[in-house]
Design an enzyme around this catalytic site. Structure first.
Site, PDB file in Angstrom:
ATOM      1  N   VAL A 285       0.835  -1.207   0.000  1.00  0.00           N
ATOM      2  CA  VAL A 285       0.000   0.000   0.000  1.00  0.00           C
ATOM      3  C   VAL A 285       0.866   1.252   0.000  1.00  0.00           C
ATOM      4  O   VAL A 285       0.576   2.245  -0.670  1.00  0.00           O
ATOM      5  CB  VAL A 285      -0.958  -0.017   1.207  1.00  0.00           C
ATOM      6  CG1 VAL A 285      -1.666   1.323   1.344  1.00  0.00           C
ATOM      7  CG2 VAL A 285      -1.977  -1.134   1.069  1.00  0.00           C
ATOM      8  N   GLU A 290      -2.011   4.587  -5.200  1.00  0.00           N
ATOM      9  CA  GLU A 290      -3.339   4.091  -5.546  1.00  0.00           C
ATOM     10  C   GLU A 290      -4.146   5.084  -6.382  1.00  0.00           C
ATOM     11  O   GLU A 290      -4.964   4.688  -7.203  1.00  0.00           O
ATOM     12  CB  GLU A 290      -4.136   3.754  -4.263  1.00  0.00           C
ATOM     13  CG  GLU A 290      -3.670   2.523  -3.542  1.00  0.00           C
ATOM     14  CD  GLU A 290      -2.534   2.819  -2.570  1.00  0.00           C
ATOM     15  OE1 GLU A 290      -2.135   1.915  -1.844  1.00  0.00           O
ATOM     16  OE2 GLU A 290      -2.044   3.972  -2.548  1.00  0.00           O
ATOM     17  N   ASP A 332      -4.019  15.062 -44.864  1.00  0.00           N
ATOM     18  CA  ASP A 332      -4.664  15.185 -46.163  1.00  0.00           C
ATOM     19  C   ASP A 332      -4.775  16.677 -46.494  1.00  0.00           C
ATOM     20  O   ASP A 332      -4.754  17.525 -45.599  1.00  0.00           O
ATOM     21  CB  ASP A 332      -6.050  14.534 -46.091  1.00  0.00           C
ATOM     22  CG  ASP A 332      -6.707  14.455 -47.450  1.00  0.00           C
ATOM     23  OD1 ASP A 332      -5.983  14.331 -48.447  1.00  0.00           O
ATOM     24  OD2 ASP A 332      -7.951  14.509 -47.513  1.00  0.00           O
ATOM     25  N   ASP A 564      -9.981  11.763 -44.596  1.00  0.00           N
ATOM     26  CA  ASP A 564     -11.440  11.730 -44.667  1.00  0.00           C
ATOM     27  C   ASP A 564     -11.957  10.606 -45.547  1.00  0.00           C
ATOM     28  O   ASP A 564     -13.082  10.153 -45.374  1.00  0.00           O
ATOM     29  CB  ASP A 564     -12.006  13.066 -45.164  1.00  0.00           C
ATOM     30  CG  ASP A 564     -11.389  13.495 -46.492  1.00  0.00           C
ATOM     31  OD1 ASP A 564     -10.566  12.735 -47.036  1.00  0.00           O
ATOM     32  OD2 ASP A 564     -11.732  14.590 -46.985  1.00  0.00           O
ATOM     33  N   ASP A 568      -7.790   6.579 -46.677  1.00  0.00           N
ATOM     34  CA  ASP A 568      -6.961   7.028 -45.556  1.00  0.00           C
ATOM     35  C   ASP A 568      -7.035   6.078 -44.358  1.00  0.00           C
ATOM     36  O   ASP A 568      -6.175   6.121 -43.484  1.00  0.00           O
ATOM     37  CB  ASP A 568      -7.412   8.424 -45.078  1.00  0.00           C
ATOM     38  CG  ASP A 568      -7.267   9.482 -46.155  1.00  0.00           C
ATOM     39  OD1 ASP A 568      -6.212   9.510 -46.800  1.00  0.00           O
ATOM     40  OD2 ASP A 568      -8.209  10.266 -46.340  1.00  0.00           O
ATOM     41  N   GLU A 633       6.780   6.998   2.326  1.00  0.00           N
ATOM     42  CA  GLU A 633       6.071   6.003   3.141  1.00  0.00           C
ATOM     43  C   GLU A 633       6.818   4.661   3.147  1.00  0.00           C
ATOM     44  O   GLU A 633       6.967   4.015   4.192  1.00  0.00           O
ATOM     45  CB  GLU A 633       4.657   5.815   2.596  1.00  0.00           C
ATOM     46  CG  GLU A 633       3.779   7.055   2.720  1.00  0.00           C
ATOM     47  CD  GLU A 633       2.594   7.022   1.774  1.00  0.00           C
ATOM     48  OE1 GLU A 633       2.236   5.902   1.334  1.00  0.00           O
ATOM     49  OE2 GLU A 633       2.040   8.090   1.442  1.00  0.00           O
ATOM     50  N   ASN A 658      -2.779   8.100   0.980  1.00  0.00           N
ATOM     51  CA  ASN A 658      -2.662   8.003  -0.478  1.00  0.00           C
ATOM     52  C   ASN A 658      -3.924   8.466  -1.207  1.00  0.00           C
ATOM     53  O   ASN A 658      -3.844   9.024  -2.305  1.00  0.00           O
ATOM     54  CB  ASN A 658      -2.349   6.561  -0.880  1.00  0.00           C
ATOM     55  CG  ASN A 658      -0.928   6.163  -0.509  1.00  0.00           C
ATOM     56  OD1 ASN A 658      -0.105   7.008  -0.162  1.00  0.00           O
ATOM     57  ND2 ASN A 658      -0.633   4.876  -0.567  1.00  0.00           N
TER      58      ASN A 658
END
Length: 823
Positions: A285, A290, A332, A564, A568, A633, A658
Site C-alpha cells: 500500500v 493508488e 490530407d 477523410d 486514408d 512512506e 494516499n
C-alpha cells in the site's frame, strides 16, 4: 455547328420511385427474380464495419493496467486477513477509476453511432425495364444504375452511357477536382484516378447523367479493397501508455524486492505469518500510488471535455496525450488544409468584369440564396461566386438574355457554349481547345504563357471566349480564370505554430504534384531549401499512405495521420494517432480513427497538440508528487522494520494518506492551467522516459527527507510507551507534509507565489479542506477507533503542522539558491 446541341426546354428523364413506375430508355436491367437470386449469391452491398465494442468490453478494458492488478491483489489479501476496511477502500479505488474511463470511452462510442446513423444511402436502378429506387445495400452485380448530379454512386460500375458526367472521387483517391467520365474503355490496369470508364462506390456525381452496369459490390469494390487493408494494421500503443507501463514495472519490481526483504527479516526474527503478511500489505500500500490510475484517467477525461469544446471528439482517452508527443503530422490536403471548395484565385485578361460575366453566362450551376452554397459543378459554382462578388448575377442574365441553345460540356470536346437571345455566344473550356477557334490578337499570343504560369502555381486554368451566332468560330478570347481549392486561413497559422513547436507537417494528397507543392508553399509546409519529396506526397494510393506512415514510425517518430476518405483508413489505424474528419469523413475512416474533428480543421489539431503537452506536463508533475509520498512512506516503513520498531503506520492510515491527502491534491495538480510557452518547445523525444534521472533523484531525495522527519517524530513520541499516540503524531506530520508540498510541486523552478496560488484555486481549497478533515479525525471517537489513532492535544496537532512545513520550506529555498547560483 460543332458538338451536340441541346434545346434548353428539353430535360433529361428523371427516374421515378416504384410507386409510379414508367419505362426509361431501352435498357431493361435485371428482373426482380434474378436480382433476388444474385443478392443471395453475392451478399448485401455493404462495407464491413469494425465491430463496435460492447459496453462490457469497454468496461473490462479499464482493468488492464498492472497497477490495477496489484491493487486488486492487495485488496484480496486484505479481505482474506479480515482487514475488510482496507479491502473495501482498495476496491472503491479500482471501481471509481474503471467507471470514469468507461463513461468517457462509451460516450465516444455512442457519439460515433450517432454520426453513422446520419447517412442512409439509396440508389436508382433499372428492374424489369422500370426505374426504381431501393436501398443501396440491395444493389447487385448486373444492376444498371441511373446516375445524375447529386447522386452517390452505390457500387463499382462500368459506364454504358455518359452525358457530361463527372464525379468527385476525393473520398477514394484524394483528388479534389471532379473527374470527367466517358463510356469508352480504358486499360484494365490503369491507375484508379485515370479509370474514366468506371464509377466507384461512395463517390458523388457532380454533373451530368449516365447509365452504368454494376461490376462489383460490397467488399469487392475499390472501397472494400481498401477496407481489407485495415486487417494488416494494428492499434499502436500510445507513448503515455508505454511510459506509464515502464514506471509501473519499476514500482512493481521495487515493491516486490522490499516486500521480500521485509518478509525474510520478519520470518528470521521469528514473527508469525499473519504479522509478516500484514507488514507486506502495508508495504504494498505504501509503495503503490493508488490514486494514480484515477488521476491519469481524470486528467485525460478533462482533456476530452476541453477538446470536445474545441471541435474534437476523442474515441480513446490516451489519444489526447498522444498528440502532445507528436513529432510528425501527416495530413490530407482537401478539406483539412484547404476549404474543400473551388475558388477563383486569379483572373487574367484585360477586362476581368467581361471575363466573369461570360463565365456566369456559360453555366448550368445555380447558387443558393446565401450566395455560397448551391447545386451543380464545383467549378461553375466557383465562377458564379466570383461573378457575384462583382455584382454579376446569373438569374439576371437568364432573365434579360434568355438562353437559346446549349452545348453541354463534354470530356471529348473539353468545352461548353451557350447562345443567348441577343446573339452572343459564350464559351468556356480548355485553352488548347479554344485557341484554334479564336482570332489572333495580343491576348491569344500571351495566353499560353500565362496559362503555364498559372498552372505552375497549382491553379486549374479555364479559358473564356465570346462570339456572335451559333458557330464556335472566330471567337474573341476574353481571358483566363485560375481556380484552386484555397487554403484555410487558420491553417496557415496552424502550420506555422506546428513548425515553431518542432512538429513536421507532411502533406499527403491524391492531387497532382504541381497543385500539392503550390498549396504546400502557400501554407508554409514547404519552405526554400527543404526537401519537397519528404514534405509533399502527391498522387498517392492507400498503400502509399500506409507505407509513408510506417516509414516515419521506423525512424522513431510519433506520427499523427489525418484523413477523410476510405483510402486514408489503413494509414489512420497504423499511425500512433488517427484523426478523421467528422463532416466529410467516411464511416470507415471515422471507425479507424482515435480522434474525430467535427470542424474538419487542421488548426484544431494544433490546439490538441497544445492540450496534449499540457496534460503530459501535469501528469508528470503529479506522478512525481505522488511518488515522493510513496517513496517516503515505503522508506519510513522499511527503516522502522530494519531497526526493529513497530509499524509507524497501519494499512488503513496509509490508504487514507494516499487517497485523501495525496490523491485530492493530485487531482488539482492535473488541472493546472496550460502554459502558453509549451508550443514554443520542441516535442519530447519519443524515447524520453516519463521520469528521467533528474525526476528520480528528486523523488528519492525528498521522499527520504519526509521519511526521516516522520521516523524521528515517531521515535520521539516513544512508541514503546504508547504506540497509538506515536502513530497518531507520525500520521498527522506526514499528512501535513504531503499536503503542503503540493504547492511546491506545481513548478520545478518557480516559487509557489510566482506561479500564482490563485491560478489553481482548486488546489488551495483542497489543501485547506484536507487539513480540516485531518483535524476532524481526532475529534470523532469512531474515526479514531477505525484508524487506530490515539488522542492528540491541539498543541500536538499544531506541532505536527509546523513540522510538516519543513519539507516545502526547504524545497522552495532550494529553488531560490539555484536561481541565485545561475545568476
Amino acid at each position: 455547328m460543332n458538338g451536340p446541341q441541346t434545346p434548353v426546354s428539353q430535360e433529361q428523364s428523371r427516374p421515378t420511385p416504384p410507386s409510379t413506375p414508367r419505362p426509361v430508355n431501352t435498357v431493361l436491367g435485371l428482373s426482380q427474380a434474378e436480382a433476388t437470386r444474385r443478392l443471395a449469391e453475392h451478399g448485401r452491398n455493404e462495407i464491413q464495419r469494425e465491430q463496435t465494442r460492447s459496453p462490457w468490453a469497454v468496461l473490462l478494458e479499464q482493468f488492464r493496467s498492472p497497477m490495477i492488478a496489484l491493487l486488486l491483489g492487495a485488496g484480496g489479501v486484505s479481505a482474506l486477513l479480515g482487514e475488510y476496511a482496507d479491502a473495501l477502500a482498495i476496491g472503491a479505488i479500482v471501481v471509481v477509476n474503471a467507471l470514469i474511463g468507461f463513461l468517457q470511452e462509451f460516450k465516444a462510442e455512442q457519439a460515433l453511432v450517432a454520426l453513422r446513423s446520419m447517412t442512409a444511402p439509396r440508389a436508382r436502378v433499372m428492374r424489369d425495364g422500370y426505374a426504381v429506387q431501393l436501398p443501396s445495400a440491395e444493389v447487385v452485380p448486373g444492376d444498371v444504375l441511373l446516375l445524375e448530379a447529386g447522386d452517390v454512386v452505390a457500387a463499382d460500375a462500368h459506364l454504358l452511357e455518359a452525358h457530361a458526367l463527372a464525379t468527385n472521387e476525393a473520398a477514394l483517391t484524394g483528388e479534389s477536382a471532379p473527374v470527367d467520365k466517358a463510356a469508352r474503355a480504358v486499360a484494365a490496369d490503369a491507375p484508379l484516378a485515370q479509370r474514366s470508364d468506371t464509377v466507384f462506390l461512395g463517390t458523388a456525381v457532380t454533373r451530368g447523367t449516365g447509365l452504368a452496369e454494376v461490376r462489383a459490390t460490397g467488399m469487392r469494390t475499390e472501397l472494400g479493397k481498401i477496407a481489407h487493408l485495415l486487417a494488416s494494421t494494428s492499434d499502436t500503443e500510445t507513448p503515455l501508455e508505454q511510459r506509464l507501463a515502464k514506471v509501473t514495472r519499476t514500482l512493481l519490481l521495487a515493491c516486490l524486492a522490499v516486500v521480500v526483504l521485509v518478509a525474510a527479516l520478519g520470518l528470521w526474527r521469528g514473527q508469525g505469518w499473519m504479522t509478516v503478511l500484514l507488514s507486506a500489505i502495508s508495504l504494498a500500500v505504501a509503495a503503490v500510488p493508488e490514486g494514480l490510475p484515477a488521476v491519469v484517467t481524470i486528467a485525460l477525461a478533462l482533456g476530452v471535455r476541453r477538446m470536445a469544446a474545441r471541435h474534437a471528439l476523442v474515441r480513446r482517452l490516451q489519444a489526447v496525450e498522444t498528440l502532445g508527443s507528436t513529432t510528425v503530422v501527416c495530413t490530407d490536403k482537401t478539406g483539412t488544409l484547404t476549404t474543400g471548395t473551388m475558388e477563383v484565385r486569379e483572373v487574367w485578361g484585360t477586362h476581368s468584369h467581361a471575363i466573369l460575366f461570360a463565365s456566369a453566362a456559360c453555366c448550368e450551376a445555380s447558387l443558393g440564396p446565401d450566395g455560397k452554397e448551391g447545386t451543380g459543378d464545383p467549378t461553375e459554382l466557383a465562377l458564379l461566386r466570383a461573378a457575384l462578388a462583382r455584382g454579376i448575377r446569373r438569374e439576371e442574365i437568364e432573365r434579360e438574355r434568355p438562353r437559346v441553345m446549349v452545348r453541354p460540356f463534354d470530356s471529348e470536346t473539353k468545352r461548353m457554349s451557350v447562345l443567348r437571345a441577343d446573339g452572343a455566344l459564350y464559351v468556356k473550356g480548355a485553352l488548347e481547345v479554344l485557341l484554334p477557334r479564336c482570332r489572333a490578337d495580343t491576348n491569344t499570343v500571351s495566353a499560353s504563357r500565362a496559362a503555364r504560369e498559372l498552372a505552375g502555381r497549382g491553379l486549374r486554368v479555364l479559358a473564356v471566349a465570346q462570339g456572335n451566332g451559333p458557330e464556335e468560330e472566330n471567337l474573341e478570347l476574353l481571358g483566363l480564370v485560375g481556380m484552386a481549392d484555397p487554403p484555410r486561413p487558420e491553417a496557415v497559422e496552424a502550420v506555422a505554430a506546428a513548425r515553431a513547436a518542432g512538429v513536421r507537417t507532411v502533406m499527403i494528397t491524391g492531387d497532382s504534384l504541381e497543385t500539392a507543392q503550390a498549396i504546400g508553399r502557400e501554407l508554409g509546409i514547404l519552405q526554400p531549401g527543404e526537401d519537397a519529396a519528404e514534405r509533399i506526397h502527391a498522387r498517392v494510393t492507400a498503400e502509399d499512405k500506409l507505407r509513408i506512415v510506417r516509414s516515419w514510425k521506423e525512424r522513431g517518430e510519433v506520427v499523427a495521420m489525418t484523413g477523410d476518405g476510405v483510402n486514408d483508413a489503413p494509414a489512420l489505424r497504423e499511425a500512433h494517432i488517427g484523426i478523421a474528419m467528422g463532416r466529410t469523413g467516411t464511416e470507415v475512416t471515422r471507425e479507424a480513427a482515435d480522434l474525430v474533428l467535427t470542424d474538419d480543421n487542421f488548426a484544431t489539431i494544433i490546439t490538441a497538440i497544445h492540450e496534449g503537452r499540457a496534460i503530459y506536463e501535469n501528469i508528470r508533475k503529479t506522478l512525481v508528487y505522488l511518488l515522493v509520498g510513496n517513496v517516503g512512506e515505503l522508506t519510513l516503513m522499511l527503516a522502522a522494520s530494519l531497526v526493529g520498531l513497530p509499524m509507524p503506520l497501519v494499512p488503513l492510515q496509509l490508504l487514507w494518506i494516499n487517497l485523501v491527502t495525496d490523491s485530492l491534491p493530485a487531482l488539482a495538480l492535473v488541472m493546472d492551467p496550460a502554459r502558453s510557452e509549451l508550443l514554443a518547445r520542441p516535442p519530447r523525444r519519443p524515447d524520453e522516459p516519463m521520469l528521467g534521472p533528474a525526476q528520480w533523484r528528486y523523488i528519492l531525495m525528498v521522499g527520504t527527507l519526509e521519511a526521516l522527519l516522520v521516523l524521528g517524530v515517531f521515535i520521539w513520541a516513544d512508541p514503546a510507551h504508547d504506540v497509538d499516540r506515536a502513530r497518531a503524531l507520525a500520521f498527522s506530520t506526514l499528512v501535513f507534509a504531503e499536503l503542503l508540498r503540493a504547492f511546491a510541486a506545481r513548478s520545478a523552478t518557480r516559487i509557489f507565489w510566482e506561479v500564482g496560488p490563485l491560478t489553481n484555486r482548486l488546489l488551495l481549497g483542497i489543501v485547506i479542506f484536507s487539513v480540516g478533515l485531518q483535524v476532524v479525525l481526532y475529534e470523532l471517537p469512531a474515526a479514531r477507533g477505525l484508524f487506530g489513532l490515539g488522542a492528540l492535544h491541539p498543541r500536538e496537532l499544531g506541532l505536527a503542522f509546523a513540522l510538516g512545513l519543513l519539507p516545502v520550506t526547504l524545497l522552495e529555498m532550494t529553488k531560490l539558491v539555484r536561481r541565485v547560483a545561475r545568476g
